[in-house]
Write a protein that holds these residues in place. Structure first.
Motif, PDB file in Angstrom:
ATOM      1  N   ALA A  29       0.705  -1.095  -0.012  1.00  0.00           N
ATOM      2  CA  ALA A  29      -0.015   0.125  -0.010  1.00  0.00           C
ATOM      3  C   ALA A  29       1.000   1.335  -0.079  1.00  0.00           C
ATOM      4  CB  ALA A  29      -1.150  -0.086   1.262  1.00  0.00           C
ATOM      5  N   VAL A  30       1.863   1.245   0.659  1.00  0.00           N
ATOM      6  CA  VAL A  30       2.932   2.382   0.655  1.00  0.00           C
ATOM      7  C   VAL A  30       3.522   2.790  -0.792  1.00  0.00           C
ATOM      8  CG1 VAL A  30       5.110   3.175   1.540  1.00  0.00           C
ATOM      9  CG2 VAL A  30       3.592   2.196   3.193  1.00  0.00           C
ATOM     10  N   ALA A  31       3.819   1.430  -1.303  1.00  0.00           N
ATOM     11  CA  ALA A  31       4.372   1.596  -2.818  1.00  0.00           C
ATOM     12  C   ALA A  31       3.410   1.892  -3.437  1.00  0.00           C
ATOM     13  CB  ALA A  31       5.000   0.294  -3.235  1.00  0.00           C
ATOM     14  N   ALA A  32       2.054   1.766  -3.404  1.00  0.00           N
ATOM     15  CA  ALA A  32       0.935   2.192  -4.430  1.00  0.00           C
ATOM     16  C   ALA A  32       0.630   3.555  -4.131  1.00  0.00           C
ATOM     17  CB  ALA A  32      -0.115   1.222  -4.149  1.00  0.00           C
ATOM     18  N   HIS A  33       0.760   4.185  -2.920  1.00  0.00           N
ATOM     19  CA  HIS A  33       0.528   5.410  -2.689  1.00  0.00           C
ATOM     20  C   HIS A  33       1.614   6.376  -3.367  1.00  0.00           C
ATOM     21  CE1 HIS A  33      -0.529   9.144  -0.309  1.00  0.00           C
ATOM     22  NE2 HIS A  33       0.795   9.213  -0.196  1.00  0.00           N
ATOM     23  N   LEU A  34       2.946   6.080  -3.219  1.00  0.00           N
ATOM     24  CA  LEU A  34       3.997   6.649  -4.174  1.00  0.00           C
ATOM     25  C   LEU A  34       3.780   6.532  -5.593  1.00  0.00           C
ATOM     26  CD1 LEU A  34       6.775   5.229  -1.837  1.00  0.00           C
ATOM     27  CD2 LEU A  34       6.099   7.534  -2.093  1.00  0.00           C
ATOM     28  N   ALA A  35       3.290   5.487  -5.997  1.00  0.00           N
ATOM     29  CA  ALA A  35       3.179   5.440  -7.472  1.00  0.00           C
ATOM     30  C   ALA A  35       2.038   6.166  -7.935  1.00  0.00           C
ATOM     31  CB  ALA A  35       2.850   3.900  -7.691  1.00  0.00           C
ATOM     32  N   GLU A  71      17.045   7.401  -4.277  1.00  0.00           N
ATOM     33  CA  GLU A  71      18.342   6.528  -4.315  1.00  0.00           C
ATOM     34  C   GLU A  71      18.367   5.728  -3.037  1.00  0.00           C
ATOM     35  OE1 GLU A  71      21.195   9.404  -5.430  1.00  0.00           O
ATOM     36  OE2 GLU A  71      20.548   9.643  -7.354  1.00  0.00           O
ATOM     37  N   LYS A  72      17.766   6.235  -1.845  1.00  0.00           N
ATOM     38  CA  LYS A  72      18.006   5.764  -0.587  1.00  0.00           C
ATOM     39  C   LYS A  72      16.729   5.741   0.142  1.00  0.00           C
ATOM     40  CE  LYS A  72      21.679   5.603   3.032  1.00  0.00           C
ATOM     41  NZ  LYS A  72      22.926   6.535   3.594  1.00  0.00           N
ATOM     42  N   LEU A  73      16.506   4.641   0.831  1.00  0.00           N
ATOM     43  CA  LEU A  73      15.149   4.681   1.697  1.00  0.00           C
ATOM     44  C   LEU A  73      15.250   3.944   2.907  1.00  0.00           C
ATOM     45  CD1 LEU A  73      13.656   1.613   1.444  1.00  0.00           C
ATOM     46  CD2 LEU A  73      13.536   2.302  -1.010  1.00  0.00           C
ATOM     47  N   VAL A  74      14.457   4.360   3.950  1.00  0.00           N
ATOM     48  CA  VAL A  74      14.317   3.799   5.278  1.00  0.00           C
ATOM     49  C   VAL A  74      12.999   3.573   5.634  1.00  0.00           C
ATOM     50  CG1 VAL A  74      14.741   5.903   6.393  1.00  0.00           C
ATOM     51  CG2 VAL A  74      15.378   3.650   7.515  1.00  0.00           C
ATOM     52  N   GLU A  75      12.787   2.408   6.301  1.00  0.00           N
ATOM     53  CA  GLU A  75      11.441   2.161   7.132  1.00  0.00           C
ATOM     54  C   GLU A  75      11.738   2.350   8.540  1.00  0.00           C
ATOM     55  OE1 GLU A  75       7.862  -0.964   7.943  1.00  0.00           O
ATOM     56  OE2 GLU A  75       9.772  -1.553   6.870  1.00  0.00           O
ATOM     57  N   LEU A  76      11.098   3.187   9.322  1.00  0.00           N
ATOM     58  CA  LEU A  76      11.115   3.349  10.586  1.00  0.00           C
ATOM     59  C   LEU A  76      10.163   2.498  11.315  1.00  0.00           C
ATOM     60  CD1 LEU A  76      11.388   7.150  10.817  1.00  0.00           C
ATOM     61  CD2 LEU A  76      13.122   5.546  10.757  1.00  0.00           C
ATOM     62  N   PHE A 127      18.341  10.235   3.475  1.00  0.00           N
ATOM     63  CA  PHE A 127      17.417   9.493   2.713  1.00  0.00           C
ATOM     64  C   PHE A 127      16.476  10.347   1.657  1.00  0.00           C
ATOM     65  CE2 PHE A 127      18.335   7.331   6.810  1.00  0.00           C
ATOM     66  CZ  PHE A 127      18.756   5.752   6.107  1.00  0.00           C
ATOM     67  N   ASP A 128      16.075   9.727   0.639  1.00  0.00           N
ATOM     68  CA  ASP A 128      14.864  10.287  -0.190  1.00  0.00           C
ATOM     69  C   ASP A 128      13.758   9.826   0.211  1.00  0.00           C
ATOM     70  OD1 ASP A 128      17.163  11.596  -2.184  1.00  0.00           O
ATOM     71  OD2 ASP A 128      17.581   9.084  -2.365  1.00  0.00           O
ATOM     72  N   LEU A 129      13.419   8.755   0.747  1.00  0.00           N
ATOM     73  CA  LEU A 129      12.180   8.302   1.256  1.00  0.00           C
ATOM     74  C   LEU A 129      12.342   7.766   2.588  1.00  0.00           C
ATOM     75  CD1 LEU A 129       9.347   7.268   1.006  1.00  0.00           C
ATOM     76  CD2 LEU A 129      10.089   5.188  -0.231  1.00  0.00           C
ATOM     77  N   VAL A 130      11.340   8.366   3.413  1.00  0.00           N
ATOM     78  CA  VAL A 130      11.176   7.801   4.832  1.00  0.00           C
ATOM     79  C   VAL A 130       9.838   7.313   4.965  1.00  0.00           C
ATOM     80  CG1 VAL A 130      11.528   8.234   7.471  1.00  0.00           C
ATOM     81  CG2 VAL A 130      13.096   9.302   5.712  1.00  0.00           C
ATOM     82  N   PHE A 131       9.612   6.168   5.570  1.00  0.00           N
ATOM     83  CA  PHE A 131       8.010   5.583   5.652  1.00  0.00           C
ATOM     84  C   PHE A 131       8.037   4.721   6.988  1.00  0.00           C
ATOM     85  CE2 PHE A 131       9.885   1.975   3.421  1.00  0.00           C
ATOM     86  CZ  PHE A 131       9.122   0.822   3.978  1.00  0.00           C
ATOM     87  N   THR A 132       6.658   4.834   7.457  1.00  0.00           N
ATOM     88  CA  THR A 132       6.103   3.874   8.593  1.00  0.00           C
ATOM     89  C   THR A 132       4.933   3.182   8.285  1.00  0.00           C
ATOM     90  OG1 THR A 132       4.671   5.528   9.745  1.00  0.00           O
ATOM     91  CG2 THR A 132       7.277   5.238  10.319  1.00  0.00           C
ATOM     92  N   ALA A 133       4.839   2.087   8.684  1.00  0.00           N
ATOM     93  CA  ALA A 133       3.516   1.161   8.333  1.00  0.00           C
ATOM     94  C   ALA A 133       2.946   0.596   9.415  1.00  0.00           C
ATOM     95  CB  ALA A 133       4.115   0.002   7.287  1.00  0.00           C
ATOM     96  N   ALA A 134       1.910   1.430  10.004  1.00  0.00           N
ATOM     97  CA  ALA A 134       1.191   0.916  11.203  1.00  0.00           C
ATOM     98  C   ALA A 134       2.023   0.818  12.438  1.00  0.00           C
ATOM     99  CB  ALA A 134       0.520  -0.582  10.902  1.00  0.00           C
ATOM    100  N   VAL A 135       2.792   2.172  12.604  1.00  0.00           N
ATOM    101  CA  VAL A 135       3.843   2.019  13.749  1.00  0.00           C
ATOM    102  C   VAL A 135       3.133   2.847  14.878  1.00  0.00           C
ATOM    103  CG1 VAL A 135       5.911   3.042  14.419  1.00  0.00           C
ATOM    104  CG2 VAL A 135       6.029   1.326  12.432  1.00  0.00           C
ATOM    105  N   MET A 136       2.331   4.054  14.364  1.00  0.00           N
ATOM    106  CA  MET A 136       2.137   5.056  15.262  1.00  0.00           C
ATOM    107  C   MET A 136       1.195   4.628  16.498  1.00  0.00           C
ATOM    108  SD  MET A 136       3.858   7.705  13.876  1.00  0.00           S
ATOM    109  CE  MET A 136       4.357   8.311  12.515  1.00  0.00           C
ATOM    110  N   HIS A 137       0.308   3.525  16.151  1.00  0.00           N
ATOM    111  CA  HIS A 137      -0.591   3.280  17.191  1.00  0.00           C
ATOM    112  C   HIS A 137       0.024   2.513  18.319  1.00  0.00           C
ATOM    113  CE1 HIS A 137      -0.968  -0.469  14.489  1.00  0.00           C
ATOM    114  NE2 HIS A 137      -1.386  -0.890  15.645  1.00  0.00           N
ATOM    115  N   GLU A 138       1.413   1.981  17.900  1.00  0.00           N
ATOM    116  CA  GLU A 138       2.069   1.157  18.943  1.00  0.00           C
ATOM    117  C   GLU A 138       3.123   1.863  19.530  1.00  0.00           C
ATOM    118  OE1 GLU A 138       3.185  -2.200  16.458  1.00  0.00           O
ATOM    119  OE2 GLU A 138       1.096  -3.047  16.531  1.00  0.00           O
ATOM    120  N   THR A 139       3.129   3.265  19.665  1.00  0.00           N
ATOM    121  CA  THR A 139       3.965   4.094  20.276  1.00  0.00           C
ATOM    122  C   THR A 139       3.611   4.831  21.484  1.00  0.00           C
ATOM    123  OG1 THR A 139       3.556   6.041  18.775  1.00  0.00           O
ATOM    124  CG2 THR A 139       5.332   4.242  17.932  1.00  0.00           C
ATOM    125  N   SER A 140       3.398   6.402  21.410  1.00  0.00           N
ATOM    126  CA  SER A 140       2.810   6.971  22.366  1.00  0.00           C
ATOM    127  C   SER A 140       2.648   8.293  21.815  1.00  0.00           C
ATOM    128  CB  SER A 140       3.961   7.221  23.679  1.00  0.00           C
ATOM    129  OG  SER A 140       4.980   8.119  23.082  1.00  0.00           O
TER     130      SER A 140
END
Length: 370
Positions: free
Chosen positions: A167-173, A182-187, A248-261
């Motif tokens: 879904a993240v890839a589809a959103h970007l597309a 050129e450089k990406l990271v998932e948090l 990085f050129d791309l930073v993303f999270t995938a269903a992380v926020m609700h498990e933090t604070s």
């Protein structure tokens, strides 16, 4: 589709896991409507946040609700128990498979790493040991991977658990069609199931992924290597990583926020802006609901997820004004809406819009450019 690192279940383990899954489904579909009726009789039709909390409190004096909510939590504990037995039985084999994985990508663990309190003190989804547990070898990651597939009834991409990453890839597309990082990271990468489809969408990009648990990351690295994905896994805190500014050129999270604070949500958005180069894009995906639009019963369920399923920031993550938060973090051209789930091989069928189609059919997404 599966992969070599996934713990395999024998006949009895499969039967037990399917039983727990079906019992959960029965509780949700057959029993839950009766609990909803009790809630609506206590305060019919109201959905204001404060009223929902009042009804939530009143329900705890209702024997039927107490019995149902106790069974709901117990089945979650049974699920993890059944999966843990399966993983523990073959822990040695899984460690051997990890050591046999191709030497691609990398794994960087930190000495004396401090897991954030909201993960150290609350084992999210009731998963024994939580994400930050440093058990020997890869067993904590193996527990998370197989447990997640059973927990979500296969609706997040089956045993690959890659629906959110797609879904993240589809959103970007769909929203940034000319973007080529050129450089990406998932948090907050977990076992790496989301970073792989994003990396596959940009095969020329150098891909990184960050999480807090050593065992989970050992597993994630081996899992990715067996799938032929060269991902660089790093043990770090998504709120404040050790990467340099504009890495990085791309930073993303995938269903992380609700498990933090509540505080971590803003910190992660700010960190994603710091990590981006000028012109870079951040994408943050979450569960496809907005708390204030939920009916009374759905808000009660949100309270149960928060209090009884150890999802500490569920309400805050689904209540947040992400447009304002992204703008405050420094992003421009901020988008807020819902991305269709990718349910087949055609990613172009996934559209971004203002309406959610429901859980596992849509994902909430906010994105912006630096």
């Amino acid at each position: 589709m599966s992969h070599p690192m996934l713990a395999s279940a024998n006949h009895d383990e499969t039967t037990e896991q399917l039983f727990v899954r079906d019992l959960q489904y029965w509780l949700y579909t057959e029993v839950e409507p009766h609990e909803r009726q009790i809630a609506e009789e206590l305060d019919p039709g109201l959905s204001h946040n404060a009223r929902a909390e009042e009804v939530f409190d009143k329900l705890h004096k209702e024997p039927a609700f107490l019995g149902w909510s106790n069974m709901r939590r117990t089945t979650q504990e049974l699920l993890w128990d059944s999966v843990w037995n399966c993983v523990d039985r073959q822990a040695g084999e899984l460690d051997a498979k990890a050591s046999e994985a191709a030497e691609i990508g990398s794994l960087t663990l930190a000495e004396d790493f401090q897991v954030p309190d909201y993960l150290e003190d609350a084992h999210v989804h009731l998963m024994p040991g939580g994400y930050g547990s440093d058990t020997d070898g890869v067993r904590q990651g193996a527990l998370m991977d197989r447990g997640g597939a059973v927990y979500m009834l296969g609706r997040n991409g089956g045993f690959l658990n890659d629906g959110r990453g797609k879904a993240v890839a589809a959103h970007l597309a769909s929203c940034y069609p000319d973007f080529q990082p050129e450089k990406l990271v998932e948090l907050g990468c977990g076992v790496g199931s989301s970073v792989i489809p994003v990396a596959e969408a940009y095969p020329k990009a150098e891909a990184y992924a960050v999480d807090v648990g050593a065992s989970v990351l050992r597993y994630a690295h081996a899992r990715a290597a067996h799938l032929g994905a060269a991902i660089h896994f790093v043990q770090d805190d998504a709120e404040k990583t050790r990467f340099a500014d504009e890495s990085f050129d791309l930073v993303f999270t995938a269903a992380v926020m609700h498990e933090t604070s509540p505080e971590a949500i803003q910190n992660i958005l700010t960190e994603s802006h710091r990590l981006l180069r000028k012109g870079g894009i951040a994408v943050h995906l979450e569960v496809p609901v907005k708390y204030e639009t939920l009916d009374l019963w759905s808000q009660v369920i949100a309270g149960m997820e928060r209090d009884y399923n150890n999802e500490p920031a569920w309400q805050e993550a689904t209540s947040a004004d992400y447009g304002a938060l992204m703008t405050a973090a420094g992003f421009e051209d901020v988008k807020v809406g819902f991305q269709d789930a990718v349910l087949g091989p055609d990613m172009s069928a996934s559209k971004f819009g203002e309406e959610s189609k429901g859980v596992f059919l849509s994902w909430f997404v906010t994105s912006g450019r630096k």
